[in-house]
Design a protein around this motif. Sequence first.
Motif, PDB file in Angstrom:
ATOM      1  N   SER A   1      -0.721 -80.742  84.680  1.00 11.59           N
ATOM      2  CA  SER A   1       0.704 -80.685  84.317  1.00 11.59           C
ATOM      3  C   SER A   1       1.146 -79.259  84.012  1.00 11.59           C
ATOM      4  O   SER A   1       2.267 -78.867  84.346  1.00 11.59           O
ATOM      5  CB  SER A   1       0.977 -81.591  83.120  1.00 11.59           C
ATOM      6  OG  SER A   1       0.730 -82.942  83.446  1.00 11.59           O
ATOM      7  N   VAL A   2       0.263 -78.479  83.378  1.00 11.25           N
ATOM      8  CA  VAL A   2       0.570 -77.065  83.125  1.00 11.25           C
ATOM      9  C   VAL A   2       0.734 -76.333  84.449  1.00 11.25           C
ATOM     10  O   VAL A   2       1.660 -75.529  84.631  1.00 11.25           O
ATOM     11  CB  VAL A   2      -0.546 -76.411  82.279  1.00 11.25           C
ATOM     12  CG1 VAL A   2      -0.361 -74.891  82.208  1.00 11.25           C
ATOM     13  CG2 VAL A   2      -0.567 -77.005  80.874  1.00 11.25           C
TER      14      VAL A   2
ATOM     15  N   GLY B   1       7.810 -83.802  78.594  1.00 10.93           N
ATOM     16  CA  GLY B   1       7.468 -82.918  79.701  1.00 10.93           C
ATOM     17  C   GLY B   1       8.030 -83.408  81.017  1.00 10.93           C
ATOM     18  O   GLY B   1       8.616 -82.638  81.795  1.00 10.93           O
ATOM     19  N   SER B   2       7.882 -84.700  81.281  1.00 11.15           N
ATOM     20  CA  SER B   2       8.401 -85.286  82.524  1.00 11.15           C
ATOM     21  C   SER B   2       9.921 -85.198  82.580  1.00 11.15           C
ATOM     22  O   SER B   2      10.501 -84.922  83.642  1.00 11.15           O
ATOM     23  CB  SER B   2       7.977 -86.755  82.638  1.00 11.15           C
ATOM     24  OG  SER B   2       6.580 -86.873  82.731  1.00 11.15           O
TER      25      SER B   2
ATOM     26  N   THR C   1      -2.851 -80.762  79.252  1.00 12.89           N
ATOM     27  CA  THR C   1      -3.231 -81.367  80.526  1.00 12.89           C
ATOM     28  C   THR C   1      -3.108 -80.305  81.623  1.00 12.89           C
ATOM     29  O   THR C   1      -1.999 -79.934  82.005  1.00 12.89           O
ATOM     30  CB  THR C   1      -2.326 -82.562  80.861  1.00 12.89           C
ATOM     31  OG1 THR C   1      -0.955 -82.173  80.709  1.00 12.89           O
ATOM     32  CG2 THR C   1      -2.613 -83.716  79.904  1.00 12.89           C
TER      33      THR C   1
ATOM     34  N   GLN D   1       0.292 -80.311  75.133  1.00 13.11           N
ATOM     35  CA  GLN D   1      -0.379 -81.536  75.560  1.00 13.11           C
ATOM     36  C   GLN D   1      -1.799 -81.265  76.031  1.00 13.11           C
ATOM     37  O   GLN D   1      -2.687 -82.110  75.889  1.00 13.11           O
ATOM     38  CB  GLN D   1       0.403 -82.202  76.698  1.00 13.11           C
ATOM     39  CG  GLN D   1       1.487 -83.157  76.265  1.00 13.11           C
ATOM     40  CD  GLN D   1       2.025 -83.960  77.429  1.00 13.11           C
ATOM     41  OE1 GLN D   1       2.140 -83.454  78.551  1.00 13.11           O
ATOM     42  NE2 GLN D   1       2.361 -85.214  77.184  1.00 13.11           N
TER      43      GLN D   1
ATOM     44  N   ARG E   1       3.751 -78.868  77.983  1.00 14.37           N
ATOM     45  CA  ARG E   1       2.505 -79.203  78.682  1.00 14.37           C
ATOM     46  C   ARG E   1       1.320 -78.431  78.108  1.00 14.37           C
ATOM     47  O   ARG E   1       0.204 -78.946  78.052  1.00 14.37           O
ATOM     48  CB  ARG E   1       2.647 -78.904  80.171  1.00 14.37           C
ATOM     49  CG  ARG E   1       3.687 -79.733  80.897  1.00 14.37           C
ATOM     50  CD  ARG E   1       3.448 -81.221  80.776  1.00 14.37           C
ATOM     51  NE  ARG E   1       4.226 -81.974  81.752  1.00 14.37           N
ATOM     52  CZ  ARG E   1       4.320 -83.294  81.768  1.00 14.37           C
ATOM     53  NH1 ARG E   1       3.697 -84.010  80.846  1.00 14.37           N
ATOM     54  NH2 ARG E   1       5.024 -83.917  82.693  1.00 14.37           N
TER      55      ARG E   1
END
Length: 287
Positions: free
Chosen positions: A192-193, A154-155, A189, A187, A184
Amino acid sequence: MLDFDALWDYNQPEETEQKFISLLMQAEDSGNIGYLAELLTQIARSQGLQAKCRIAHETLDRAERLLKEDLVVARIRYFLERGRVFNSSSRSMDAIPLFLNAWELGIQSSEDYYAVDAAHMLGIVESTPEKRMEWNLKALDYAEKSPKASHWLGSLYNNIGWAQVENGKLEEALELFKRALEFRKVQGTPNSVFIAKWSVAKVLRLMGQVDESIAIQMELLAETEQTSEPDGYVYEEVAECLLLLNRSEEAQQYFSFCYDRLILDNFLATKDPERIVRIKELAGRSV
Protein backbone atom coordinates in the motif's frame (compact mmCIF):
# COMPACT_ATOMS: atom_id res chain seq x y z
CA MET A 1 -12.96 -20.42 16.12
CA LEU A 2 -10.15 -19.15 13.94
CA ASP A 3 -10.30 -15.52 12.77
CA PHE A 4 -10.40 -16.31 9.07
CA ASP A 5 -10.23 -12.63 8.10
CA ALA A 6 -6.63 -12.64 9.30
CA LEU A 7 -5.84 -15.14 6.53
CA TRP A 8 -6.71 -12.72 3.72
CA ASP A 9 -4.06 -11.98 1.11
CA TYR A 10 -5.76 -9.90 -1.55
CA ASN A 11 -2.77 -10.29 -3.85
CA GLN A 12 -3.12 -14.08 -3.70
CA PRO A 13 -6.87 -14.80 -3.91
CA GLU A 14 -6.41 -18.41 -5.06
CA GLU A 15 -4.26 -19.26 -2.04
CA THR A 16 -6.67 -17.40 0.22
CA GLU A 17 -9.61 -19.36 -1.19
CA GLN A 18 -7.88 -22.65 -0.39
CA LYS A 19 -7.15 -21.51 3.17
CA PHE A 20 -10.81 -20.61 3.65
CA ILE A 21 -12.04 -23.87 2.13
CA SER A 22 -9.82 -25.80 4.54
CA LEU A 23 -11.86 -24.28 7.40
CA LEU A 24 -15.25 -25.21 5.96
CA MET A 25 -15.65 -28.63 7.58
CA GLN A 26 -14.76 -27.28 11.01
CA ALA A 27 -17.17 -24.36 10.50
CA GLU A 28 -19.97 -26.71 9.46
CA ASP A 29 -19.38 -28.96 12.46
CA SER A 30 -19.29 -26.04 14.90
CA GLY A 31 -22.98 -25.25 14.57
CA ASN A 32 -22.10 -21.56 14.44
CA ILE A 33 -24.28 -20.53 11.51
CA GLY A 34 -23.15 -16.91 11.52
CA TYR A 35 -19.48 -17.89 11.35
CA LEU A 36 -20.17 -20.34 8.52
CA ALA A 37 -22.18 -17.78 6.54
CA GLU A 38 -19.47 -15.13 6.91
CA LEU A 39 -16.79 -17.61 5.88
CA LEU A 40 -18.76 -18.46 2.75
CA THR A 41 -19.03 -14.77 1.85
CA GLN A 42 -15.27 -14.47 1.98
CA ILE A 43 -14.76 -17.63 -0.07
CA ALA A 44 -17.03 -15.98 -2.64
CA ARG A 45 -14.97 -12.80 -2.51
CA SER A 46 -11.76 -14.74 -3.16
CA GLN A 47 -13.48 -16.46 -6.08
CA GLY A 48 -14.68 -13.15 -7.48
CA LEU A 49 -11.14 -11.78 -7.37
CA GLN A 50 -10.16 -14.71 -9.59
CA ALA A 51 -12.97 -13.83 -12.04
CA LYS A 52 -14.78 -17.05 -11.06
CA CYS A 53 -18.05 -15.12 -10.84
CA ARG A 54 -20.47 -17.98 -11.51
CA ILE A 55 -18.87 -20.10 -8.77
CA ALA A 56 -18.82 -17.07 -6.46
CA HIS A 57 -22.56 -16.57 -6.92
CA GLU A 58 -23.14 -20.26 -6.14
CA THR A 59 -21.13 -19.88 -2.93
CA LEU A 60 -23.19 -16.80 -2.03
CA ASP A 61 -26.41 -18.72 -2.74
CA ARG A 62 -25.28 -21.19 -0.10
CA ALA A 63 -24.53 -18.36 2.35
CA GLU A 64 -27.89 -16.74 1.64
CA ARG A 65 -29.75 -19.91 2.65
CA LEU A 66 -28.15 -19.66 6.10
CA LEU A 67 -29.08 -16.07 6.79
CA LYS A 68 -31.48 -15.20 9.60
CA GLU A 69 -32.71 -11.83 10.82
CA ASP A 70 -30.42 -11.83 13.87
CA LEU A 71 -27.25 -12.60 11.87
CA VAL A 72 -26.64 -8.94 11.19
CA VAL A 73 -22.93 -9.03 10.31
CA ALA A 74 -23.38 -12.09 8.10
CA ARG A 75 -26.22 -10.35 6.26
CA ILE A 76 -24.15 -7.19 5.74
CA ARG A 77 -21.21 -9.22 4.44
CA TYR A 78 -23.51 -11.17 2.15
CA PHE A 79 -24.81 -7.93 0.61
CA LEU A 80 -21.26 -6.60 0.23
CA GLU A 81 -19.88 -9.69 -1.47
CA ARG A 82 -22.86 -10.26 -3.74
CA GLY A 83 -22.47 -6.64 -4.81
CA ARG A 84 -18.73 -7.03 -5.38
CA VAL A 85 -19.22 -10.10 -7.56
CA PHE A 86 -21.82 -8.27 -9.64
CA ASN A 87 -19.42 -5.36 -9.99
CA SER A 88 -16.58 -7.69 -11.03
CA SER A 89 -18.77 -9.03 -13.82
CA SER A 90 -19.60 -5.50 -15.10
CA ARG A 91 -23.10 -5.49 -13.57
CA SER A 92 -22.73 -2.36 -11.46
CA MET A 93 -26.45 -1.52 -11.62
CA ASP A 94 -27.19 -4.86 -9.93
CA ALA A 95 -24.51 -4.14 -7.35
CA ILE A 96 -25.79 -0.72 -6.24
CA PRO A 97 -28.94 -1.84 -4.33
CA LEU A 98 -26.91 -4.50 -2.52
CA PHE A 99 -24.32 -1.98 -1.37
CA LEU A 100 -27.16 0.32 -0.29
CA ASN A 101 -28.62 -2.53 1.80
CA ALA A 102 -25.19 -3.11 3.39
CA TRP A 103 -24.81 0.61 4.12
CA GLU A 104 -28.24 0.97 5.71
CA LEU A 105 -27.95 -2.17 7.81
CA GLY A 106 -24.42 -1.22 8.86
CA ILE A 107 -25.54 2.22 10.02
CA GLN A 108 -28.61 0.83 11.82
CA SER A 109 -26.52 -1.74 13.69
CA SER A 110 -23.51 0.52 14.36
CA GLU A 111 -21.29 -1.77 12.29
CA ASP A 112 -19.26 1.21 11.11
CA TYR A 113 -16.48 -0.81 9.48
CA TYR A 114 -18.87 -2.56 7.11
CA ALA A 115 -20.98 0.55 6.60
CA VAL A 116 -17.94 2.45 5.36
CA ASP A 117 -16.97 -0.53 3.19
CA ALA A 118 -20.39 -0.28 1.54
CA ALA A 119 -20.13 3.49 1.10
CA HIS A 120 -16.68 3.19 -0.42
CA MET A 121 -18.00 0.60 -2.89
CA LEU A 122 -20.83 2.95 -3.83
CA GLY A 123 -18.11 5.53 -4.42
CA ILE A 124 -16.74 3.14 -7.04
CA VAL A 125 -19.86 1.80 -8.74
CA GLU A 126 -22.30 4.73 -8.83
CA SER A 127 -23.20 5.95 -12.29
CA THR A 128 -21.96 9.57 -12.21
CA PRO A 129 -18.84 11.32 -10.88
CA GLU A 130 -21.05 13.46 -8.64
CA LYS A 131 -22.69 10.44 -6.98
CA ARG A 132 -19.36 8.66 -6.62
CA MET A 133 -17.84 11.71 -4.93
CA GLU A 134 -20.87 12.07 -2.64
CA TRP A 135 -20.46 8.51 -1.39
CA ASN A 136 -16.70 8.77 -1.04
CA LEU A 137 -17.04 11.91 1.06
CA LYS A 138 -19.76 10.29 3.16
CA ALA A 139 -17.52 7.28 3.73
CA LEU A 140 -14.58 9.53 4.60
CA ASP A 141 -16.65 11.44 7.15
CA TYR A 142 -17.62 8.22 8.93
CA ALA A 143 -14.10 6.78 8.73
CA GLU A 144 -12.56 9.89 10.27
CA LYS A 145 -15.10 9.86 13.12
CA SER A 146 -15.22 6.14 13.91
CA PRO A 147 -12.17 4.25 15.21
CA LYS A 148 -13.82 1.02 14.01
CA ALA A 149 -13.79 2.31 10.43
CA SER A 150 -10.45 4.16 10.38
CA HIS A 151 -8.89 1.25 8.46
CA TRP A 152 -10.59 2.64 5.34
CA LEU A 153 -8.92 6.04 5.41
CA GLY A 154 -6.05 5.08 3.11
CA SER A 155 -8.38 3.63 0.48
CA LEU A 156 -10.69 6.63 0.68
CA TYR A 157 -7.89 9.17 0.34
CA ASN A 158 -6.77 7.18 -2.70
CA ASN A 159 -10.23 6.91 -4.28
CA ILE A 160 -11.11 10.55 -3.73
CA GLY A 161 -7.67 11.50 -5.03
CA TRP A 162 -8.30 9.74 -8.33
CA ALA A 163 -11.73 11.34 -8.56
CA GLN A 164 -10.04 14.71 -8.21
CA VAL A 165 -7.58 13.75 -10.96
CA GLU A 166 -10.58 12.91 -13.14
CA ASN A 167 -12.02 16.35 -12.31
CA GLY A 168 -8.74 18.06 -13.19
CA LYS A 169 -8.12 19.16 -9.58
CA LEU A 170 -4.51 18.02 -9.40
CA GLU A 171 -3.39 19.99 -6.34
CA GLU A 172 -6.28 18.58 -4.29
CA ALA A 173 -5.44 15.11 -5.59
CA LEU A 174 -1.78 15.47 -4.64
CA GLU A 175 -2.71 16.47 -1.10
CA LEU A 176 -4.99 13.43 -0.76
CA PHE A 177 -2.33 11.06 -2.08
CA LYS A 178 0.19 12.51 0.38
CA ARG A 179 -2.32 11.91 3.19
CA ALA A 180 -2.80 8.36 1.92
CA LEU A 181 0.97 7.84 1.94
CA GLU A 182 1.34 9.01 5.53
CA PHE A 183 -1.57 6.81 6.60
CA ARG A 184 -0.14 3.77 4.79
CA LYS A 185 3.24 4.29 6.46
CA VAL A 186 1.55 4.14 9.86
CA GLN A 187 -0.39 1.04 8.80
CA GLY A 188 2.89 -0.56 7.80
CA THR A 189 1.67 -2.37 4.68
CA PRO A 190 4.53 -2.22 2.12
CA ASN A 191 2.40 -2.79 -0.98
CA SER A 192 0.00 0.00 0.00
CA VAL A 193 2.92 2.35 0.70
CA PHE A 194 4.30 1.48 -2.74
CA ILE A 195 0.98 2.32 -4.44
CA ALA A 196 0.65 5.57 -2.52
CA LYS A 197 4.16 6.67 -3.55
CA TRP A 198 3.40 5.77 -7.17
CA SER A 199 0.19 7.83 -7.04
CA VAL A 200 2.01 10.87 -5.64
CA ALA A 201 4.63 10.58 -8.39
CA LYS A 202 2.06 10.22 -11.17
CA VAL A 203 0.20 13.36 -10.12
CA LEU A 204 3.50 15.24 -9.90
CA ARG A 205 4.10 14.27 -13.54
CA LEU A 206 0.62 15.44 -14.51
CA MET A 207 1.37 18.74 -12.77
CA GLY A 208 4.57 19.15 -14.79
CA GLN A 209 6.94 18.40 -11.90
CA VAL A 210 8.67 15.75 -13.97
CA ASP A 211 12.10 15.65 -12.29
CA GLU A 212 10.50 15.07 -8.88
CA SER A 213 8.16 12.48 -10.33
CA ILE A 214 10.82 10.41 -12.08
CA ALA A 215 13.02 10.44 -8.98
CA ILE A 216 10.25 8.75 -6.98
CA GLN A 217 9.48 6.27 -9.77
CA MET A 218 13.15 5.30 -10.07
CA GLU A 219 13.22 4.65 -6.31
CA LEU A 220 10.16 2.41 -6.70
CA LEU A 221 11.77 0.63 -9.63
CA ALA A 222 14.87 -0.08 -7.55
CA GLU A 223 12.63 -1.49 -4.80
CA THR A 224 10.87 -3.91 -7.14
CA GLU A 225 14.08 -5.04 -8.81
CA GLN A 226 15.45 -6.00 -5.39
CA THR A 227 12.38 -7.67 -3.92
CA SER A 228 10.13 -8.89 -6.73
CA GLU A 229 9.34 -8.66 -10.42
CA PRO A 230 9.66 -5.11 -11.81
CA ASP A 231 6.31 -3.35 -11.99
CA GLY A 232 4.88 -2.54 -15.43
CA TYR A 233 3.07 0.55 -14.18
CA VAL A 234 6.31 1.96 -12.78
CA TYR A 235 8.01 1.33 -16.12
CA GLU A 236 5.14 3.17 -17.81
CA GLU A 237 5.50 6.22 -15.60
CA VAL A 238 9.30 6.29 -15.99
CA ALA A 239 8.80 6.15 -19.76
CA GLU A 240 6.23 8.96 -19.71
CA CYS A 241 8.58 11.13 -17.67
CA LEU A 242 11.49 10.44 -20.03
CA LEU A 243 9.27 11.34 -22.98
CA LEU A 244 8.48 14.71 -21.39
CA LEU A 245 12.19 15.24 -20.73
CA ASN A 246 12.90 14.68 -24.46
CA ARG A 247 14.89 11.53 -23.73
CA SER A 248 13.07 9.58 -26.42
CA GLU A 249 15.49 6.66 -26.85
CA GLU A 250 15.45 5.90 -23.13
CA ALA A 251 11.67 6.36 -23.09
CA GLN A 252 11.28 3.78 -25.88
CA GLN A 253 13.30 1.27 -23.87
CA TYR A 254 11.11 1.73 -20.79
CA PHE A 255 7.91 1.58 -22.86
CA SER A 256 9.21 -1.75 -24.16
CA PHE A 257 9.78 -3.04 -20.62
CA CYS A 258 6.29 -1.76 -19.75
CA TYR A 259 4.64 -3.43 -22.72
CA ASP A 260 6.15 -6.83 -21.91
CA ARG A 261 4.47 -6.72 -18.52
CA LEU A 262 1.20 -4.88 -19.10
CA ILE A 263 0.26 -6.97 -22.13
CA LEU A 264 -0.23 -9.76 -19.58
CA ASP A 265 -2.64 -7.61 -17.53
CA ASN A 266 -6.03 -8.88 -18.71
CA PHE A 267 -7.91 -6.25 -16.72
CA LEU A 268 -6.04 -3.36 -18.37
CA ALA A 269 -6.25 -4.94 -21.83
CA THR A 270 -10.03 -5.20 -21.45
CA LYS A 271 -10.64 -1.86 -19.75
CA ASP A 272 -8.22 0.34 -21.71
CA PRO A 273 -7.05 -1.36 -24.93
CA GLU A 274 -6.09 1.99 -26.49
CA ARG A 275 -3.53 2.49 -23.74
CA ILE A 276 -1.92 -0.84 -24.59
CA VAL A 277 -1.82 0.14 -28.27
CA ARG A 278 -0.15 3.46 -27.41
CA ILE A 279 2.46 1.76 -25.23
CA LYS A 280 3.15 -0.72 -28.01
CA GLU A 281 3.67 2.07 -30.55
CA LEU A 282 5.96 4.06 -28.24
CA ALA A 283 7.91 0.88 -27.54
CA GLY A 284 8.62 0.60 -31.25
CA ARG A 285 6.87 -2.74 -31.51
CA SER A 286 5.06 -3.69 -34.70
CA VAL A 287 1.34 -2.84 -34.51
